[in-house]
Scaffold this motif. Structure first.
Motif, PDB file in Angstrom:
ATOM      1  N   ARG A 168      -4.993  22.051  -8.695  1.00  9.08           N
ATOM      2  CA  ARG A 168      -6.049  22.995  -9.070  1.00  9.08           C
ATOM      3  C   ARG A 168      -5.897  23.529 -10.481  1.00  9.08           C
ATOM      4  NH1 ARG A 168      -5.612  27.085  -4.137  1.00  9.08           N
ATOM      5  NH2 ARG A 168      -6.890  28.354  -5.544  1.00  9.08           N
ATOM      6  N   GLN A 169      -4.761  23.269 -11.114  1.00  8.16           N
ATOM      7  CA  GLN A 169      -4.517  23.744 -12.473  1.00  8.16           C
ATOM      8  C   GLN A 169      -4.218  22.540 -13.364  1.00  8.16           C
ATOM      9  OE1 GLN A 169      -4.740  26.939 -13.907  1.00  8.16           O
ATOM     10  NE2 GLN A 169      -4.659  25.561 -15.654  1.00  8.16           N
ATOM     11  N   PRO A 170      -5.248  21.923 -13.957  1.00  7.54           N
ATOM     12  CA  PRO A 170      -5.021  20.744 -14.798  1.00  7.54           C
ATOM     13  C   PRO A 170      -4.110  21.066 -15.976  1.00  7.54           C
ATOM     14  CG  PRO A 170      -7.350  20.996 -14.267  1.00  7.54           C
ATOM     15  CD  PRO A 170      -6.673  22.269 -13.841  1.00  7.54           C
ATOM     16  N   ALA A 173      -3.709  14.555 -10.720  1.00 13.32           N
ATOM     17  CA  ALA A 173      -4.893  13.875 -10.204  1.00 13.32           C
ATOM     18  C   ALA A 173      -4.662  13.374  -8.778  1.00 13.32           C
ATOM     19  CB  ALA A 173      -5.273  12.712 -11.121  1.00 13.32           C
ATOM     20  N   ALA A 174      -3.473  12.856  -8.511  1.00 17.10           N
ATOM     21  CA  ALA A 174      -3.165  12.389  -7.154  1.00 17.10           C
ATOM     22  C   ALA A 174      -3.181  13.545  -6.166  1.00 17.10           C
ATOM     23  CB  ALA A 174      -1.804  11.690  -7.134  1.00 17.10           C
ATOM     24  N   LYS A 175      -2.625  14.676  -6.553  1.00 14.64           N
ATOM     25  CA  LYS A 175      -2.605  15.831  -5.657  1.00 14.64           C
ATOM     26  C   LYS A 175      -4.000  16.432  -5.480  1.00 14.64           C
ATOM     27  CE  LYS A 175       1.745  16.056  -4.456  1.00 14.64           C
ATOM     28  NZ  LYS A 175       2.142  15.785  -3.054  1.00 14.64           N
ATOM     29  N   ALA A 176      -4.844  16.349  -6.503  1.00 10.04           N
ATOM     30  CA  ALA A 176      -6.225  16.769  -6.336  1.00 10.04           C
ATOM     31  C   ALA A 176      -6.907  15.899  -5.282  1.00 10.04           C
ATOM     32  CB  ALA A 176      -6.969  16.695  -7.664  1.00 10.04           C
ATOM     33  N   GLY A 177      -6.562  14.622  -5.274  1.00  4.11           N
ATOM     34  CA  GLY A 177      -7.074  13.734  -4.234  1.00  4.11           C
ATOM     35  C   GLY A 177      -6.616  14.148  -2.854  1.00  4.11           C
ATOM     36  N   VAL A 178      -5.385  14.607  -2.746  1.00  3.68           N
ATOM     37  CA  VAL A 178      -4.873  15.089  -1.449  1.00  3.68           C
ATOM     38  C   VAL A 178      -5.687  16.285  -0.974  1.00  3.68           C
ATOM     39  CG1 VAL A 178      -2.900  16.195  -0.319  1.00  3.68           C
ATOM     40  CG2 VAL A 178      -2.540  14.200  -1.788  1.00  3.68           C
ATOM     41  N   ASN A 179      -6.006  17.198  -1.879  1.00  2.53           N
ATOM     42  CA  ASN A 179      -6.801  18.370  -1.497  1.00  2.53           C
ATOM     43  C   ASN A 179      -8.190  17.967  -1.016  1.00  2.53           C
ATOM     44  OD1 ASN A 179      -4.573  19.720  -2.506  1.00  2.53           O
ATOM     45  ND2 ASN A 179      -5.771  21.222  -3.630  1.00  2.53           N
TER      46      ASN A 179
END
Length: 268
Positions: A148-150, A159-165
């Motif tokens: 959530r904090q680029p 980006a991978a963790k944003a995909g997890v969210n």
């Protein structure tokens, strides 16, 4: 507080150290039976050995590995109630942090996504049918504040963790009506081997800043990341949130993101 996890069957990935090891220990203490997946065992995991713990040595970047771990839960304990997708961070042979988008090529992006996103997808794919047979279950995906904090640091990881969210929200919508709750826990910087090992993040930042590793972990990193608490997060603090989300006491919590980050995220 009794989390009502006695007799529940859980799979925990990335289980040999750091957050994963703390999650395994916490679930066992609450009476759950745990299949712990990691590339190798560890002294900490071996100290927890007993009838309610099974270790599976796998590389979760192999496409078949998550399914094999879930199948082992059925073989050993008869089913599956809880899935904790904790495996993540730097893939083997990769040192993070990277300081720029241009430091990661296509192969770097692929390996980071294999470990941090695709292993989650595959584990969920294997777990959901088993949970549906038991009338429901709980999935907790360990994400990151970087989702959530680029930042220019570790762009591929964020980006991978944003995909997890995003995946978590989608799964919660599809399977929530069928009794499967899906949530994320988003840690900030946690004092795990990612930071503490030789050549890890503390050493990388120390070389960038002309400091030493202890000063990085104790003072510089919390200052750089503007942590309100002034310190790195303890793995147990993340494990406690994971256990609560896995518990029937969180029966009305799904599609949520629990932040355990020392105040790293500032936005409303």
């Amino acid at each position: 507080m009794d989390l009502r996890l006695s007799g529940q069957v859980a799979v925990v990935t990335g289980a040999s150290k750091g957050i994963g090891l703390a999650v395994v220990s916490t679930l066992l203490a609450e009476g759950a039976r745990v299949v712990a997946a990691s590339r190798g065992s560890s002294p900490g995991l071996e100290e927890l050995a007993g009838d309610d713990l099974v270790h599976v040595a796998v590389d979760l970047m192999e496409p078949s590995a998550p399914g094999l771990v879930v199948a082992r839960a059925v073989e050993e304990f008869g089913g599956l109630d809880i899935l904790v997708n904790n495996a993540g961070g730097p893939p083997p042979g990769v040192t993070l942090p990277r300081s720029s988008f241009f430091e990661a090529g296509d192969d770097d992006w692929r390996t980071v996504f294999e470990l941090n996103l695709f292993s989650v997808v595959r584990a969920v794919r294997a777990a959901v049918p088993l949970m549906l047979r038991r009338g429901g279950g709980a999935i907790v995906n360990v994400s990151s504040g970087n989702a959530r904090q680029p930042s220019q640091m570790n762009v591929d990881y964020g980006a991978a963790k944003a995909g997890v969210n995003n995946l978590t929200k989608a799964l919660s919508e599809e399977f929530g009506p069928q009794g499967i709750r899906v949530n994320t826990v988003s840690p900030g910087p946690v004092r795990t081997p990612w930071w503490t090992k030789q050549g890890g993040a503390a050493d990388v930042i120390a070389s960038m800043t002309g400091s030493d590793r202890d000063s990085v972990m104790d003072r510089l990193a919390p200052e750089m990341m503007r942590l309100t608490t002034g310190r790195l997060v303890d793995p147990q603090e993340v494990a406690d949130a994971v256990a609560l989300l896995a518990s029937p006491r969180s029966a009305s919590t799904t599609g949520a993101d629990f932040v355990v980050d020392g105040g790293f995220l500032k936005a409303v």
